[in-house]
Enzyme design. Sequence first.
Site, PDB file in Angstrom:
ATOM      1  N   GLU A 375      39.121  44.405  36.085  1.00 48.71           N
ATOM      2  CA  GLU A 375      39.304  46.025  35.639  1.00 48.71           C
ATOM      3  C   GLU A 375      39.398  46.074  34.181  1.00 48.71           C
ATOM      4  O   GLU A 375      38.645  47.103  33.721  1.00 48.71           O
ATOM      5  CB  GLU A 375      40.700  46.284  36.362  1.00 48.71           C
ATOM      6  CG  GLU A 375      40.978  47.754  36.223  1.00 48.71           C
ATOM      7  CD  GLU A 375      40.395  48.797  36.971  1.00 48.71           C
ATOM      8  OE1 GLU A 375      39.292  48.277  37.521  1.00 48.71           O
ATOM      9  OE2 GLU A 375      40.582  49.899  36.774  1.00 48.71           O
ATOM     10  N   THR A 512      28.018  60.958  39.842  1.00 47.26           N
ATOM     11  CA  THR A 512      28.672  59.685  39.440  1.00 47.26           C
ATOM     12  C   THR A 512      29.354  58.867  40.770  1.00 47.26           C
ATOM     13  O   THR A 512      29.689  57.683  40.556  1.00 47.26           O
ATOM     14  CB  THR A 512      29.812  60.095  38.430  1.00 47.26           C
ATOM     15  OG1 THR A 512      30.293  58.848  37.910  1.00 47.26           O
ATOM     16  CG2 THR A 512      31.177  60.904  38.945  1.00 47.26           C
TER      17      THR A 512
END
Length: 526
Positions: A375, A512
């Site tokens: 992440e 997106t």
Amino acid sequence: MRSLSVRGAAALLLALTGSSAVAAPHQSRAAPRYVTNRQRADAVKDAFQVSWDGYYKYAFPHDSLRPVTNGYADDRNGWGASAVDAFSTALVMGKWDVVGQILAYVPTINFDNTTDSVSLFETTIRYLGGLLAAHDLITGPLSDNVSKTANVTAILTQAKRLADNLKVAFNTTSGVPDNNLYFNPPRRGGSDTNGIATIGTLVLEWTRLSDLTGDPQYGALAQKGESYLLSPSPALGQPFPGLLGTNVRLSDGQFVDGNGGWGGGDDSFYEYLIKMYLYDPQRFAKYRDRWVAAADSSIKYLASHPTTRPDLTYLAMWQNTTLRFTSQHLACFNGGNFILGGLTLDEPRYTRFGLALVDGCHDTYTSTATGIGPEIFSWQDASLVPLNAPNNPGPPAAQAAFYNASGFWIDNGAYVLRPEVLESYYYAYRATGDPKYQDWAWAAFQAINATCRVGSGYSDIKDVNKPGGGGFDDFQESFWFAEVLKYSYLIHAEDAPWQVKADHTNQFVFNTEAHPIRVAGGQERA
Ligand SMILES: *[C@@H]1O[C@H](CO)[C@@H](O)[C@H](O)[C@H]1NC(C)=O
Ligand SMILES: *[C@@H]1O[C@H](CO)[C@@H](O)[C@H](O)[C@H]1NC(C)=O
Ligand SMILES: *[C@@H]1O[C@H](CO)[C@@H](O)[C@H](O)[C@H]1NC(C)=O
Ligand SMILES: *[C@@H]1O[C@H](CO)[C@@H](O)[C@H](O)[C@H]1NC(C)=O
Ligand SMILES: *[C@@H]1O[C@H](CO)[C@@H](O)[C@H](O)[C@H]1NC(C)=O
Ligand SMILES: *[C@@H]1O[C@H](CO)[C@@H](O)[C@H](O)[C@H]1NC(C)=O
Ligand SMILES: *[C@@H]1O[C@H](CO)[C@@H](O)[C@H](O)[C@H]1NC(C)=O
């Protein structure tokens, strides 16, 4: 690019920063030769079916499946986020049974009511984007595949109903929207500021809604909010030309900080600048100019090479003009976005730089125990900032050897079924036709399948650098359907009208959330 020497990397940087971008008239350019891999595409379709079946059995019409416990969550207002996010993926995969289930469901969603607060941004990219893409696919290239029942009309009616409830967000002194809302009746949450991603990632969906309904109010609202990002003030809000701070006041549209990057909170503002130009170059030329400014500044000021792996390229973040050498899985869409800019503007240097960024994000996958990237990650840069300065620390001792080999260390090792690395592989493949990107996507998909597959679906995991992923968070994000499965599939699937094109024949631009939106003229134009 992986074998570039330090000198090679420096020469590349010079070549990339040498000339400034001027939009040239479109040259005719042949599309690369694409190779379909049916077996891989079918394996991804199988994973979609497993995920959908688990969701449909245990969670539908709630938002998300908890695959370990066969439970559900209403994390996106309880309107069936996974169903709407899966819609355009089911369509491009030709999963007609699933399409039928979602088509029957959409007219029944009560978009007037929810018990939780509503995020304007999340609701726009998932629900509004999902509905508009389904509409554009079914009324466009899939018009022969889906029978047009009353349910198809209901898709657009529901999109408009949702936007009519959301539009109160823009009722601020400046027109910069409040991202936090409540419904029934629709009202603002009362925020003082909003961020550039949540302000600047509405304009594609809201403009499309206006273009489809003939009612200009939706596009006008989103474009007014965006206008403060296209002409940022005060100077604090633009530390580098085209690269902005994050938070903007709702009262007057002024920036309140100069901290930013290509990661979460900022990311898709930059992404949509070039996508709006692709959507309609006549109306959105200024968006192109701002993307070019951001791209040029990124190459000039932010491109960074880890001390231990100078062959890799990442983009630094900034606090005013102070750089920080940290990036995120979320930011790994940047390679794909530079490639799309290179294709759209006929500027190969953007494509080349995008491919270098793709290599960097690929390294975050291939370096870990699971073959999945983390992440948040960091590195050290000796050429832009003195080594071990407060904004240029070395790795934690426990990760020194990992950093030596990999060129980054892990700050947060979770993987929450994010798409960005696969997304950038997809753009790299569509731009080059190089089968290595299909192989990278297949390796990533297999790693995710091997690590995240659990119970009735796929789950977030805690640590990409522990064999097996370090445990499950028992959550299957809706964007797993919209994005990861779509990009994993499309890179191996046959060419189709919704695929990204390298020869100026795009008919769609992906929002997106990877929902394909039909471009304004129906086909890319100069
Ligand atoms: C849609 O139908 C056409 C014509 O029958 C067919 O060629 C095409 O493969 C179908 N599309 C999908 C995604 O299945
Ligand atoms: C949607 O389609 C289903 C199946 O064809 C049908 O039963 C249902 O009445 C339709 N709903 C609406 C609102 O048209
Ligand atoms: C809104 O939804 C909640 C939760 O489903 C429900 O308790 C409430 O009665 C609904 N309110 C209206 C006005 O429909
Ligand atoms: C906008 O907000 C003002 C007060 O802040 C309020 O009086 C007005 O009714 C609102 N308009 C809409 C369309 O919600
Ligand atoms: C950025 O600059 C502004 C104005 O000079 C200053 O107030 C702020 O503290 C700076 N922010 C950081 C993170 O350095
Ligand atoms: C990492 O590389 C540096 C420089 O080559 C070396 O001094 C250091 O011992 C290495 N650290 C580890 C843990 O391998
Ligand atoms: C995905 O995982 C399942 C279950 O472990 C396995 O049966 C299947 O073969 C895997 N698919 C791929 C493409 O690796």
